[in-house]
Design a protein around this motif. Sequence first.
Motif, mmCIF file in Angstrom:
data_model
loop_
_atom_site.group_PDB
_atom_site.id
_atom_site.type_symbol
_atom_site.label_atom_id
_atom_site.label_comp_id
_atom_site.label_asym_id
_atom_site.label_seq_id
_atom_site.Cartn_x
_atom_site.Cartn_y
_atom_site.Cartn_z
ATOM 1 N N THR A 150 0.834 -1.206 0.000
ATOM 2 C CA THR A 150 0.000 0.000 0.000
ATOM 3 C C THR A 150 0.870 1.259 0.000
ATOM 4 O O THR A 150 0.503 2.268 -0.603
ATOM 5 C CB THR A 150 -0.996 -0.034 1.170
ATOM 6 O OG1 THR A 150 -1.892 -1.118 0.942
ATOM 7 C CG2 THR A 150 -1.813 1.245 1.269
ATOM 8 N N LEU A 164 -11.753 -0.706 1.679
ATOM 9 C CA LEU A 164 -10.832 -1.787 2.020
ATOM 10 C C LEU A 164 -11.672 -2.952 2.553
ATOM 11 O O LEU A 164 -12.455 -2.771 3.488
ATOM 12 C CB LEU A 164 -9.843 -1.293 3.085
ATOM 13 C CG LEU A 164 -8.884 -2.290 3.730
ATOM 14 C CD1 LEU A 164 -7.959 -2.916 2.701
ATOM 15 C CD2 LEU A 164 -8.056 -1.581 4.807
ATOM 16 N N TYR A 300 -6.056 5.223 12.482
ATOM 17 C CA TYR A 300 -6.878 5.809 11.425
ATOM 18 C C TYR A 300 -8.285 6.044 11.936
ATOM 19 O O TYR A 300 -8.809 5.288 12.759
ATOM 20 C CB TYR A 300 -6.935 4.858 10.226
ATOM 21 C CG TYR A 300 -7.829 5.366 9.112
ATOM 22 C CD1 TYR A 300 -7.459 6.456 8.356
ATOM 23 C CD2 TYR A 300 -9.055 4.746 8.843
ATOM 24 C CE1 TYR A 300 -8.275 6.939 7.350
ATOM 25 C CE2 TYR A 300 -9.877 5.213 7.829
ATOM 26 C CZ TYR A 300 -9.482 6.308 7.087
ATOM 27 O OH TYR A 300 -10.286 6.784 6.095
ATOM 28 N N SER A 335 -5.585 0.939 5.898
ATOM 29 C CA SER A 335 -6.362 2.183 5.763
ATOM 30 C C SER A 335 -5.607 3.384 6.320
ATOM 31 O O SER A 335 -5.816 4.517 5.864
ATOM 32 C CB SER A 335 -7.725 2.059 6.449
ATOM 33 O OG SER A 335 -7.728 1.049 7.420
ATOM 34 N N GLY A 339 -5.378 6.709 4.268
ATOM 35 C CA GLY A 339 -5.855 7.947 4.878
ATOM 36 C C GLY A 339 -4.786 9.021 4.894
ATOM 37 O O GLY A 339 -5.032 10.179 4.559
ATOM 38 N N THR A 345 -11.137 6.509 3.362
ATOM 39 C CA THR A 345 -11.245 5.055 3.255
ATOM 40 C C THR A 345 -12.195 4.509 4.301
ATOM 41 O O THR A 345 -12.152 4.927 5.464
ATOM 42 C CB THR A 345 -9.851 4.416 3.452
ATOM 43 O OG1 THR A 345 -8.967 4.915 2.457
ATOM 44 C CG2 THR A 345 -9.913 2.899 3.369
ATOM 45 N N ILE A 347 -13.758 0.645 5.795
ATOM 46 C CA ILE A 347 -13.412 -0.774 5.797
ATOM 47 C C ILE A 347 -14.694 -1.572 5.964
ATOM 48 O O ILE A 347 -15.459 -1.361 6.911
ATOM 49 C CB ILE A 347 -12.417 -1.098 6.937
ATOM 50 C CG1 ILE A 347 -11.180 -0.197 6.829
ATOM 51 C CG2 ILE A 347 -11.962 -2.552 6.875
ATOM 52 C CD1 ILE A 347 -11.068 0.858 7.880
#
Length: 383
Positions: A150, A164, A300, A335, A339, A345, A347
């Motif tokens: 990522t 995600l 996050y 994430s 972010g 994002t 999940i």
Amino acid sequence: MIDKELTTRLLQDMVRINSVNPGLDDLGAGETDVAAWIADLCRSWGLDVELQETAYERPNVIATWRGTGGGQSVLLTGHTDTVSLENMLGDPLDGRVEGNRLYGRGSYDMKGGLASILGAVEALRREGFQPRGDVILGFVTDEEYLSIGTDALVQHIKPDAAILTEPTELRLCIAHKGFAWINLVTHGVAGHGSLYQTGVDAIATMGRLLAALARFEREIFPARQHPLLGRASAHASMISGGLGLSTYPDHARLQVEHRLLPDETGDDVLTLWEDVLDVLTDADSRFNGEVELEFYRPGYEIALDAPIVQTVQNAATEIMGKAPEVYGMWAWLDSAILGRAGIPTVIFGPGGRGAHAAVEWVNLDDVFTCAQVLADAVKAWTS
Ligand SMILES: [Zn+2]
């Protein structure tokens, strides 16, 4: 409508391809084979496919369904690596189906989520849907170790939002914790075990840092609570030191892992320990210790009313007949990297059991439901 048979077969094929992370296991096969398989599939569907090398023979797959223009783009993403096959019961890669469960290493974490992405895109294309914004599929390496996949992905693409599909049991995850690895060293003075006047015991000194850790747990961390994530925490992970039974130890080393709330940083953790070291140094001139931050990933958090969260929440409510539970995950996820790169994002993924455990399975009904939610969310977002 999601093609359940096809989606199951795609998942089974992916589980049967060994993609153990070589960073975790010297014998790990890595992501090359599973990436090649996904790339071929996406090419056969007419998507623009790129392999992005994240390390030697460890490619991300970036498959883009070009929009007709004027719409918002979205990234559907998940990791292709798995943890080790060691200590699993039975054949870890057989991908067998029993009832609504599909078994095998990576089925739950997280090839089930990848299958949801593929099932959603296949259904949308079959139905003749035309996105206005790009639909980008990102199948990334190395989430189970250092997340180089990522890290590389966000250097290359900048979608308007991301979903995600890590396993969330069809709940909406909008926050997760970060972590920091800390190295603490105390220095003593080596000497014959009888010479208490000159020997300084670095291990006993380390005890003061362990006492400080206990105090963090008791007093510091409980003072800050996050509505979805509880409090921060820390634990001693590994300790070493000493030269022999009859010798004062000249040094000791302690490694500590901190789990952080989304607004806490590696520097905050360093400051916490530096303050402790200052106090101990002032109190005892023979105290000699130091701290170092080895590795850090932030947590996050995204607002519940963020557009991408609302889009997935609405689609899930429609498909599931009730609003999905909103929650925070304690484990760290990619994430945080998305972010930090400015990509909002959310999940959302299927349920199951046994991530990193001896028996692992994903709930196939959840895989299909997740796929349908993704399909509807993509429609709403990119139209
Ligand atoms: Zn995962």
